[in-house]
Design a protein around this motif. Structure first.
Motif, PDB file in Angstrom:
ATOM      1  N   GLY A  34      -0.516   2.420   9.428  1.00 47.10           N
ATOM      2  CA  GLY A  34       0.390   1.300   9.218  1.00 47.10           C
ATOM      3  C   GLY A  34       0.565   0.826   7.793  1.00 47.10           C
ATOM      4  N   GLN A  35      -0.271   1.270   6.834  1.00 44.44           N
ATOM      5  CA  GLN A  35      -0.061   0.832   5.453  1.00 44.44           C
ATOM      6  C   GLN A  35       1.296   1.313   4.975  1.00 44.44           C
ATOM      7  N   THR A  36       2.000   0.446   4.279  1.00 47.84           N
ATOM      8  CA  THR A  36       3.323   0.806   3.795  1.00 47.84           C
ATOM      9  C   THR A  36       3.226   1.644   2.532  1.00 47.84           C
ATOM     10  N   LEU A  37       4.244   2.428   2.306  1.00 48.36           N
ATOM     11  CA  LEU A  37       4.340   3.235   1.099  1.00 48.36           C
ATOM     12  C   LEU A  37       4.532   2.329  -0.121  1.00 48.36           C
ATOM     13  N   PRO A  38       4.284   2.842  -1.331  1.00 44.46           N
ATOM     14  CA  PRO A  38       4.556   2.036  -2.521  1.00 44.46           C
ATOM     15  C   PRO A  38       5.975   1.500  -2.517  1.00 44.46           C
ATOM     16  N   ALA A  39       6.124   0.262  -2.990  1.00 38.42           N
ATOM     17  CA  ALA A  39       7.424  -0.401  -2.922  1.00 38.42           C
ATOM     18  C   ALA A  39       7.745  -1.099  -4.237  1.00 38.42           C
ATOM     19  N   PRO A  40       7.933  -0.326  -5.321  1.00 40.71           N
ATOM     20  CA  PRO A  40       8.385  -0.970  -6.563  1.00 40.71           C
ATOM     21  C   PRO A  40       9.828  -1.429  -6.425  1.00 40.71           C
ATOM     22  N   SER A  41      10.286  -2.229  -7.371  1.00 39.26           N
ATOM     23  CA  SER A  41      11.664  -2.719  -7.310  1.00 39.26           C
ATOM     24  C   SER A  41      12.665  -1.583  -7.479  1.00 39.26           C
ATOM     25  N   ALA A  42      12.254  -0.528  -8.197  1.00 38.16           N
ATOM     26  CA  ALA A  42      13.115   0.641  -8.409  1.00 38.16           C
ATOM     27  C   ALA A  42      12.243   1.746  -8.985  1.00 38.16           C
ATOM     28  N   VAL A  43      12.771   2.967  -9.027  1.00 38.74           N
ATOM     29  CA  VAL A  43      12.101   4.054  -9.736  1.00 38.74           C
ATOM     30  C   VAL A  43      13.124   4.742 -10.630  1.00 38.74           C
ATOM     31  N   ASP A  44      12.633   5.295 -11.725  1.00 40.51           N
ATOM     32  CA  ASP A  44      13.494   5.997 -12.676  1.00 40.51           C
ATOM     33  C   ASP A  44      13.113   7.469 -12.740  1.00 40.51           C
ATOM     34  N   PHE A  45      12.844   8.065 -11.584  1.00 40.45           N
ATOM     35  CA  PHE A  45      12.508   9.479 -11.532  1.00 40.45           C
ATOM     36  C   PHE A  45      13.076  10.080 -10.260  1.00 40.45           C
ATOM     37  N   THR A  46      13.109  11.392 -10.208  1.00 32.12           N
ATOM     38  CA  THR A  46      13.555  12.112  -9.024  1.00 32.12           C
ATOM     39  C   THR A  46      12.341  12.552  -8.227  1.00 32.12           C
TER      40      THR A  46
END
Length: 386
Positions: A34-46
């Motif tokens: 149930g732990q959620t995946l990382p959730a930054p505001s955005a990412v600048d990579f593919t």
């Protein structure tokens, strides 16, 4: 504004890739449990690109510089004249990976008066002197769970490689041979074998779940016993200590963090209590096993094989005895740095930085040390000398 010092491994020998073997990554809804995946505001990579090497920069440069911060990226981390030591004196944040650890020793903490955050892009913060971090009031965080399944897959692969004698058999093909008897003289089935994990946290439990379909007998030891429902579902046998467990096992896999209680655990004495011909897998930390005891056990036949990807120091010197010991399946520290895992730990690194710079709480599961004491996952998994 902050100076962020990021220590990453070198680019590929033929240069940073312009193309990749696959076009995308599978979609994941979350982690098991149930732990959620990382959730930054955005990412600048593919996602799926090489982020963990120097040119990949964990996809952080655009974000950090847009906020007015300075990013310094290097692979040069050893010795007093290294770029890491030169840049450390005025660094506010240090980012490192377990695969290419920048060892934050007590002496280095003393030379880093501005340091506020030591961030592991991955799992495992034992390259940070946690006692020194506590003493200096430095927060230590890591991207918990980001590559746990990656490592568990590597463990299963290593077990099958050793037991089925895959690497020497493949070498016969590369050498132009067809020596079936040589290949199968050390090849067995895992079916019916007893396998035990030292620690049954995220990685250890994932290993057990993946081995259950192979009809192996499953054992574990952990200072936190699993729920009875999990034991019953997987048919697990619990042992109070590692010493209690290992005499029953044909395969032992180490999935525990390195701390004072586990350092040097697999020494001559413990290995002598194991079945002759046991396979030992270590994707946790090298110093949980006594380096020379492992070599002696392989040479004598007490161990039938040793595999893993963790060494000390890292990178390992060319004359490290694990490179040339018999019946091994060692790799450089790659188990948790697949391109799939990199997308998660790069995103988690940015999430932690966003919280840190905004002054908002870092996720509890990411914390190892905070406010002068073990915290979050650190309080559950680590111990200190203090």
């Amino acid at each position: 504004m902050a100076k962020v010092l990021c220590v990453l491994y070198d680019d590929p020998v033929n240069g940073y890739p312009s193309t990749y073997a696959r076009n995308d990554l599978p979609h994941l809804d979350g982690y098991p449990g149930g732990q959620t995946l990382p959730a930054p505001s955005a990412v600048d990579f593919t996602p799926g690109h090489l982020l963990g090497s120097v040119s990949g920069e964990l996809g952080l440069r655009r974000y950090l510089e847009s906020q007015g911060h300075t990013l310094v990226v290097t692979s040069d981390k050893e010795g007093p004249g290294s770029a890491f030591d030169r840049e450390l004196a005025d660094a506010d944040v240090v980012i490192s990976q377990p695969f290419w650890p920048a060892y934050l020793t007590k002496e280095r903490f003393a030379r880093a008066p501005k340091l506020k955050l030591a961030l592991t892009a991955g799992i495992g913060s034992d390259h940070v002197d946690l006692d020194a971090a506590i003493e200096h009031g430095v927060t230590v965080a890591e991207v918990t769970y980001c590559n746990s399944i990656s490592v568990a897959e590597h463990v299963v692969m290593s077990i099958l490689n050793l037991v089925r004698n895959f690497v020497p058999s493949h070498q016969i093909v590369l050498d132009g041979g067809w020596n079936i008897a040589d290949a199968v003289a050390r090849s067995y089935d895992v079916e019916g074998m007893h396998v035990g994990t030292v620690a049954a946290g995220r990685i250890g439990l994932a290993v057990l779940k993946r081995l259950a379909p192979f009809d192996m007998h499953l054992h574990y030891t952990d200072r936190h016993r699993l729920p009875e429902s999990v034991e019953r579902e997987l048919g697990l046998t619990f042992h109070e200590t590692t010493a209690d467990m290992v005499p029953h096992c044909d395969v032992v896999t180490i999935n525990a963090p390195l701390h004072p209680e586990t350092e040097g655990l697999f020494d001559d004495d413990l290995i002598a209590t194991m079945k002759r011909g046991t396979y030992l897998i270590n994707t946790a930390r090298a110093r949980i096993a006594d380096r020379d005891a492992v070599v002696r056990a392989l040479e004598s036949g007490q161990l039938a094989g040793y595999a893993g990807d963790v060494w000390f120091p890292q990178p390992a010197p060319a004359d490290h005895p694990w490179r040339t010991m018999p019946h091994h399946g060692m790799t450089p520290h790659i188990s948790g740095s697949s391109l799939s895992a990199q997308a998660r730990y790069a995103a988690g690194t940015r999430e932690i930085l966003e919280s840190f710079f905004a002054g908002t709480p870092i996720r509890d599961e990411y914390l190892i040390v905070e406010a002068g004491k073990l915290a979050g996952t650190g309080a559950h998994s680590y111990s200190t000398n203090s």
